[in-house]
Scaffold this motif. Structure first.
Motif: not given
Length: 135
Positions: A35-53
């Motif tokens: 849908l478009g480029e995202l930052s790692v922080t934005e990518l991590a939002e809907p997941f129930s895992m940490s940003q490092p994961a």
């Protein structure tokens, strides 16, 4: 079987693509990035895992060439790269085409069998009756 394009692709990039796509989290990341480029922080939002994961998943996707990271001042957007997907699609398309040819040949054989069945005279079984002897 005829030579097809699917056998001519290098195995290692294709292996990396399918290995990366084997994980549902990575497929979900790619779906979001489609849908478009995202930052790692934005990518991590809907997941129930940490940003490092999420970053670990991104490394796998990067090694497979499925995503790349850019630079936009302090932001490092992640975007989808289409070449590996296109290569995997071409490889799968080769199999689809081969299977389709096989099904067309099978359909032709079945149609021929049906036509032969309808035009051939039917054989009737000779009925034999057994007579019981009464003693």
């Amino acid at each position: 079987m005829k030579d097809s394009d699917y056998g001519r692709l290098p195995a290692k990039p294709l292996d990396a693509t399918f290995a990366a796509l084997a994980n549902p989290t990575r497929r979900a990341i790619l779906a979001r990035l489609a849908l478009g480029e995202l930052s790692v922080t934005e990518l991590a939002e809907p997941f129930s895992m940490s940003q490092p994961a999420i970053s670990l998943h991104l490394k796998v996707l990067e090694r497979a060439g499925l995503v790349s990271r850019g630079r936009d001042a302090q932001r490092r957007p992640v975007r989808v790269e289409s070449k590996p997907i296109d290569a995997a699609t071409a490889w799968l398309e080769g199999y689809r085409n081969a299977l389709e040819r096989n099904y067309r040949r099978l359909d032709a054989v079945l149609e021929e069998m049906k036509a032969t069945e309808h035009t051939a005279p039917r054989r009737t079984r000779a009925r034999t009756t057994r007579r019981r002897s009464i003693q």
